[in-house]
Design a protein around this motif. Structure first.
Motif, PDB file in Angstrom:
ATOM      1  N   GLU A 293       0.852  -1.432   0.040  1.00  0.00           N
ATOM      2  CA  GLU A 293      -0.080   0.056  -0.092  1.00  0.00           C
ATOM      3  C   GLU A 293       0.622   1.266  -0.083  1.00  0.00           C
ATOM      4  O   GLU A 293       0.551   2.230  -0.758  1.00  0.00           O
ATOM      5  N   GLN A 294       1.963   1.211   0.671  1.00  0.00           N
ATOM      6  CA  GLN A 294       2.870   2.346   0.840  1.00  0.00           C
ATOM      7  C   GLN A 294       3.545   2.633  -0.706  1.00  0.00           C
ATOM      8  O   GLN A 294       3.634   3.770  -1.095  1.00  0.00           O
ATOM      9  N   PHE A 295       3.786   1.581  -1.327  1.00  0.00           N
ATOM     10  CA  PHE A 295       4.438   1.759  -2.759  1.00  0.00           C
ATOM     11  C   PHE A 295       3.401   2.574  -3.492  1.00  0.00           C
ATOM     12  O   PHE A 295       3.463   3.131  -4.244  1.00  0.00           O
ATOM     13  N   GLU A 296       2.190   1.899  -3.558  1.00  0.00           N
ATOM     14  CA  GLU A 296       1.030   2.614  -4.174  1.00  0.00           C
ATOM     15  C   GLU A 296       0.806   3.864  -3.886  1.00  0.00           C
ATOM     16  O   GLU A 296       0.511   4.815  -4.895  1.00  0.00           O
ATOM     17  N   THR A 297       0.933   4.225  -2.819  1.00  0.00           N
ATOM     18  CA  THR A 297       0.922   5.820  -2.470  1.00  0.00           C
ATOM     19  C   THR A 297       2.157   6.547  -2.908  1.00  0.00           C
ATOM     20  O   THR A 297       1.755   7.591  -3.437  1.00  0.00           O
ATOM     21  N   MET A 298       3.267   5.890  -3.024  1.00  0.00           N
ATOM     22  CA  MET A 298       4.483   6.816  -3.751  1.00  0.00           C
ATOM     23  C   MET A 298       4.038   6.893  -5.057  1.00  0.00           C
ATOM     24  O   MET A 298       4.677   7.752  -5.619  1.00  0.00           O
ATOM     25  N   ILE A 299       3.679   5.700  -5.617  1.00  0.00           N
ATOM     26  CA  ILE A 299       3.439   5.896  -7.116  1.00  0.00           C
ATOM     27  C   ILE A 299       2.414   7.049  -7.738  1.00  0.00           C
ATOM     28  O   ILE A 299       2.651   7.766  -8.310  1.00  0.00           O
ATOM     29  N   THR A 300       1.238   6.829  -6.640  1.00  0.00           N
ATOM     30  CA  THR A 300       0.182   7.853  -6.909  1.00  0.00           C
ATOM     31  C   THR A 300       0.780   9.279  -6.632  1.00  0.00           C
ATOM     32  O   THR A 300       0.479  10.402  -7.542  1.00  0.00           O
TER      33      THR A 300
ATOM     34  N   ALA B 180       7.979  -8.956  -4.268  1.00  0.00           N
ATOM     35  CA  ALA B 180       8.081  -8.572  -5.515  1.00  0.00           C
ATOM     36  C   ALA B 180       6.849  -7.758  -6.387  1.00  0.00           C
ATOM     37  O   ALA B 180       7.246  -7.281  -7.305  1.00  0.00           O
ATOM     38  N   GLU B 181       5.712  -8.070  -5.856  1.00  0.00           N
ATOM     39  CA  GLU B 181       4.735  -7.386  -6.490  1.00  0.00           C
ATOM     40  C   GLU B 181       4.578  -5.959  -6.412  1.00  0.00           C
ATOM     41  O   GLU B 181       4.671  -5.205  -7.360  1.00  0.00           O
ATOM     42  N   ALA B 182       5.239  -5.401  -5.101  1.00  0.00           N
ATOM     43  CA  ALA B 182       5.421  -3.794  -5.187  1.00  0.00           C
ATOM     44  C   ALA B 182       6.386  -3.409  -5.897  1.00  0.00           C
ATOM     45  O   ALA B 182       6.195  -2.373  -6.475  1.00  0.00           O
ATOM     46  N   VAL B 183       7.695  -4.296  -6.024  1.00  0.00           N
ATOM     47  CA  VAL B 183       8.703  -3.544  -7.094  1.00  0.00           C
ATOM     48  C   VAL B 183       7.985  -3.824  -8.338  1.00  0.00           C
ATOM     49  O   VAL B 183       8.339  -2.672  -9.232  1.00  0.00           O
ATOM     50  N   GLN B 184       7.173  -4.696  -8.886  1.00  0.00           N
ATOM     51  CA  GLN B 184       6.647  -4.780 -10.115  1.00  0.00           C
ATOM     52  C   GLN B 184       5.738  -3.520 -10.409  1.00  0.00           C
ATOM     53  O   GLN B 184       6.000  -2.770 -11.405  1.00  0.00           O
ATOM     54  N   LEU B 185       4.778  -3.122  -9.516  1.00  0.00           N
ATOM     55  CA  LEU B 185       4.139  -2.120  -9.588  1.00  0.00           C
ATOM     56  C   LEU B 185       4.901  -0.553  -9.854  1.00  0.00           C
ATOM     57  O   LEU B 185       4.536   0.158 -10.718  1.00  0.00           O
ATOM     58  N   ALA B 186       5.971  -0.449  -9.099  1.00  0.00           N
ATOM     59  CA  ALA B 186       6.909   0.813  -9.183  1.00  0.00           C
ATOM     60  C   ALA B 186       7.597   0.625 -10.712  1.00  0.00           C
ATOM     61  O   ALA B 186       7.644   1.577 -11.425  1.00  0.00           O
TER      62      ALA B 186
END
Length: 324
Positions: A70-77, A94-100
């Motif tokens: 969720e924190q990755f999603e916040t940083m992306i947004t 790994a999924e968080a890294v993929q999103l970024a």
């Protein structure tokens, strides 16, 4: 009119400077214990941060892979320029890294690993090596015979996996040693104390050594031993990290520890993250001079291995002095 024009130019220039300042997030698995607090403090103490050349925000993952995602999603947004990642789980991260990666944001690993080939680079230490070193110390102290217990980190985190690999490599060299108990205490001193209290009751007089995969858990075992009215000197105990209480325990001859330089891991990762955003950037941390065997190489390497430092009676005072 001239005054208004000048003001407009100044405002435009200020906005451009603000816009050019890289915004970097650090997603760490948790900030409850001293080691990651030292890591975070070193990140904020980086010369580029202190000089206002970069904005850094540290996110506390609260030891939860979903929180970290969720924190990755916040940083992306919010349009962060780069992310430093210290994952709680080697697979789930790994999924968080993929999103970024999909959002075009470079990710740099630090301290713990994630099972992804999408990291731009990783700055950490060889946990297999430290796991072997600490277990070998315990086994040497007990003469490669007797019973030991192993207190593990969070199951599924790379440090737990790799330190256990090192532990088991050393144990394989001592076939007469039996591991009578092995369980996670999640890097927690309190959890380790409870485990050790139970194990001392279950195996009275039969435990010779304690292999704690970090210092906090080794210190918890020491507290349990003392609470049971036993002598710490009747046990061989080792941990990893070089946190302050462990340094004091080494000085008191109660345990062994191996210093993990979280400051170098944090500042090295930040130098790399800034370089990814500003290609002309040259590293500002002193760690590249401190560790000549870990050259900067233009920030182009995929792996940077920060050496371990065994804590000894000869160097413990100097290490404690650095904490002042």
């Amino acid at each position: 009119m001239k005054t208004m024009t000048l003001a407009a130019v100044l405002l435009s220039s200020t906005a451009a400077v603000a816009q050019d300042k890289p915004k970097i997030g650090a997603a760490v698995y948790g900030l409850n214990a001293e080691f990651m607090q030292l890591w975070a403090a070193a990140l904020e103490d980086h010369p580029a941060v202190k000089d206002g050349l970069v904005d850094v925000t540290i996110f506390d993952g609260r030891y939860d892979a979903l929180v970290q995602q969720e924190q990755f999603e916040t940083m992306i947004t919010q349009g962060y320029d780069a992310i430093i990642f210290v994952p709680i789980d080697i697979e789930a991260g790994a999924e968080a890294v993929q999103l970024a990666h999909d959002a075009g944001i470079p990710v740099f690993g630090s301290n713990t690993r994630v099972n992804s080939d999408l990291l731009n680079a990783y700055v950490g230490s060889d946990d297999v090596q430290s796991g072997y070193m600490e277990a070998k110390y315990v086994l040497d102290q007990i003469g490669c015979t007797g019973n030991v217990v192993v207190i593990e980190g969070p199951i599924g985190q790379s440090a737990q996996i790799q330190r256990l690999e090192g532990n088991e490599k050393a144990l394989a060299e001592c076939p007469d040693v039996e591991v009578v108990e092995q369980q996670t205490a999640n890097w927690s001193r309190a959890e380790a104390q409870t485990l050790m209290e139970n194990w001392l009751t279950a195996h009275p007089g039969d435990i010779a050594g304690v292999i704690g995969q970090n210092d906090e858990m080794a210190l918890g075992a020491i507290e349990a031993i003392k609470a049971a009215g036993l002598s710490v000197n009747d046990f061989a105990i080792a941990g990893i990290d070089g946190v302050t209480d462990a340094l004091l325990a080494v000085k008191a001859d109660e345990m062994a520890s191996i210093l993990q330089d979280g400051a170098a891991q944090a500042q090295g990762a930040l130098d790399l993250a800034i370089k990814a955003v500003n290609p002309d950037y040259e590293p500002m941390s002193k760690i590249w001079e401190q560790y000549p065997d870990m050259p900067w190489n233009g920030g182009s390497d995929k792996e940077y291995n920060v050496p371990w430092t065994p804590v000894t009676l000869e160097n413990v005072d100097a290490l404690l002095e650095m904490r002042q």
